[in-house]
Design an enzyme around this catalytic site. Structure first.
Site, PDB file in Angstrom:
ATOM      1  N   PRO A  98       0.502  -1.175  -0.362  1.00 46.74           N
ATOM      2  CA  PRO A  98       0.077  -0.232   0.040  1.00 46.74           C
ATOM      3  C   PRO A  98       0.890   1.513   0.144  1.00 46.74           C
ATOM      4  O   PRO A  98       1.885   1.437   0.821  1.00 46.74           O
ATOM      5  CB  PRO A  98      -0.998  -0.383   0.603  1.00 46.74           C
ATOM      6  CG  PRO A  98      -0.991  -1.420   1.573  1.00 46.74           C
ATOM      7  CD  PRO A  98       0.289  -1.817   1.290  1.00 46.74           C
ATOM      8  N   GLU A  99       0.776   1.715  -0.556  1.00 42.66           N
ATOM      9  CA  GLU A  99       1.233   3.918  -0.418  1.00 42.66           C
ATOM     10  C   GLU A  99       0.115   4.594   0.089  1.00 42.66           C
ATOM     11  O   GLU A  99      -0.243   4.099   0.680  1.00 42.66           O
ATOM     12  CB  GLU A  99       1.170   3.619  -1.762  1.00 42.66           C
ATOM     13  CG  GLU A  99       2.224   3.209  -3.013  1.00 42.66           C
ATOM     14  CD  GLU A  99       2.785   3.738  -3.802  1.00 42.66           C
ATOM     15  OE1 GLU A  99       2.653   5.048  -4.810  1.00 42.66           O
ATOM     16  OE2 GLU A  99       2.888   3.006  -4.979  1.00 42.66           O
TER      17      GLU A  99
ATOM     18  N   HIS B 194      -6.113 -15.030  10.146  1.00 47.91           N
ATOM     19  CA  HIS B 194      -4.993 -14.714   9.626  1.00 47.91           C
ATOM     20  C   HIS B 194      -5.412 -13.076  10.786  1.00 47.91           C
ATOM     21  O   HIS B 194      -4.798 -12.261  10.698  1.00 47.91           O
ATOM     22  CB  HIS B 194      -4.970 -14.489   8.652  1.00 47.91           C
ATOM     23  CG  HIS B 194      -4.336 -14.939   7.435  1.00 47.91           C
ATOM     24  ND1 HIS B 194      -3.697 -16.177   7.821  1.00 47.91           N
ATOM     25  CD2 HIS B 194      -4.772 -16.097   6.808  1.00 47.91           C
ATOM     26  CE1 HIS B 194      -3.380 -17.158   7.305  1.00 47.91           C
ATOM     27  NE2 HIS B 194      -3.955 -17.418   5.757  1.00 47.91           N
TER      28      HIS B 194
ATOM     29  N   ARG C  82       0.157 -13.329   4.975  1.00 44.85           N
ATOM     30  CA  ARG C  82       1.876 -13.215   4.836  1.00 44.85           C
ATOM     31  C   ARG C  82       2.712 -12.341   5.901  1.00 44.85           C
ATOM     32  O   ARG C  82       3.855 -12.933   5.591  1.00 44.85           O
ATOM     33  CB  ARG C  82       2.384 -12.282   3.393  1.00 44.85           C
ATOM     34  CG  ARG C  82       0.998 -12.337   2.020  1.00 44.85           C
ATOM     35  CD  ARG C  82       1.754 -11.802   1.039  1.00 44.85           C
ATOM     36  NE  ARG C  82       1.104 -12.315  -0.491  1.00 44.85           N
ATOM     37  CZ  ARG C  82       1.819 -11.014  -1.361  1.00 44.85           C
ATOM     38  NH1 ARG C  82       1.863 -11.018  -1.172  1.00 44.85           N
ATOM     39  NH2 ARG C  82       0.426 -11.231  -2.115  1.00 44.85           N
TER      40      ARG C  82
ATOM     41  N   LYS D 106      21.553  17.517  -8.536  1.00 46.04           N
ATOM     42  CA  LYS D 106      21.012  16.132  -9.134  1.00 46.04           C
ATOM     43  C   LYS D 106      20.878  16.508 -10.032  1.00 46.04           C
ATOM     44  O   LYS D 106      19.729  16.296 -11.287  1.00 46.04           O
ATOM     45  CB  LYS D 106      19.732  16.564  -8.249  1.00 46.04           C
ATOM     46  CG  LYS D 106      19.523  15.044  -7.442  1.00 46.04           C
ATOM     47  CD  LYS D 106      18.360  14.399  -6.963  1.00 46.04           C
ATOM     48  CE  LYS D 106      19.917  14.873  -5.064  1.00 46.04           C
ATOM     49  NZ  LYS D 106      18.136  14.007  -4.473  1.00 46.04           N
TER      50      LYS D 106
END
Length: 292
Positions: free
Chosen positions: A2-3, A100, A122, A165
């Site tokens: 997830p972001e 879970h 997981r 950069k």
């Protein structure tokens, strides 16, 4: 994984149930997730009121009344769901397997009991307990850049970080010390919206005097807009991410380039085709024709 928009969606979904609730009991069905759970975790948080739910980058912050904060990361497959008779029993098939359900918050809010369940097949997620007044000292937060949703992110700030950069723009934007919580999906989408190649040097968006070029102004707006649109859509339901009520996020249906390899570019009049390249081990999706 997830972001930021997915974690913000989770925060907003949990807040009505968890804020101002008291943790009557913390049920721990195993001693660890990705890392061991905090020592004496249950006794440390039980009988405490949850003051608010916050977020830093991709971390959920459950802030308690005694200057403690539960820091939660969802990992690859972690999810929260709300279950009680008043709010409804919300499930999504992927999260129904009780084996879970590793952490269960038994809460009391306005005199009514409810449960918030953390499920993680997981077990790449984790929970830590930290002093709220010392959050800046939490190792993962040290050196983090500003949030893409906050006022601290502007073109002037990015110009200062990009000056000199030579790193490709995609890598510079994924650097969490530059912008906190901005991940691969939304970097690809923001670069497409601003018509910038992920391969060009970050410094190319800065004038010799260190001021942001017009392209950097457009990129800054695109970052803000794509994050706002993703949050409004409930995030992107990729693989294991779901919302707290079990429903899916829908921003993935709006992807313009991410995971769209071989499809026509959506830029009006472009006529190009979305391509995929690998940068620093990550897939990058972009249109070689209109992103320069």
């Amino acid at each position: 994984m997830p972001e930021l928009p997915e974690v913000e969606t989770v925060r907003r979904g949990l807040a009505p149930a968890m804020e101002n609730a008291v943790i009557a009991k913390l049920e721990l069905n195993r001693p660890d997730l990705r890392f061991p759970l905090p020592e004496n975790f249950a006794s440390a948080v039980e009988a405490r009121r949850i003051v608010s739910l916050g977020r830093r980058a991709k971390y959920l912050l459950i802030e308690l009344e005694d200057d403690r904060t539960i820091i939660s990361h969802l990992g690859m497959s972690g999810s929260f769901r709300i279950a009680d008779e008043t709010l409804g029993d919300f499930h999504y098939p992927r999260s129904k397997d009780g084996k879970h359900d590793h952490v269960v918050f038994h809460l009391v809010r306005e005199g009514a009991p409810l449960r918030v369940i953390y499920n993680d097949p997981r077990r790449f997620g984790f929970m830590h307990l930290w002093k709220r007044s010392e959050l800046d000292l939490y190792p993962a937060f040290a050196g983090l850049g500003p949030e893409p949703t906050g006022n601290a992110l502007d073109a002037g700030y990015l110009a200062a970080r990009f000056a000199g950069k030579t790193q490709p723009l995609k890598g510079a934007l994924l650097d969490q010390t530059v912008i906190a919580g901005l991940g691969n999906i939304y970097v690809c989408e923001a670069l497409w919206r601003s018509h910038l190649s992920p391969k060009r040097a970050a410094s190319s968006l800065v004038t010799p005097t260190g001021r942001p070029k017009k392209e950097l102004l457009l990129l800054t707006d695109a970052i803000r807009d794509v994050i706002a649109d993703a949050i409004a859509a409930g995030g992107s339901s990729l693989r294991d991410h779901i919302q707290t009520d079990g429903s899916l996020g829908y921003f993935q249906h709006s992807f313009s380039v991410y995971d769209q390899e071989g499809k026509p570019c959506r830029t009006p009049g472009c006529g190009g085709t979305v391509a995929r390249i690998t940068q620093a081990g990550r897939s990058t999706f972009f249109c070689p024709r209109c992103q320069k």
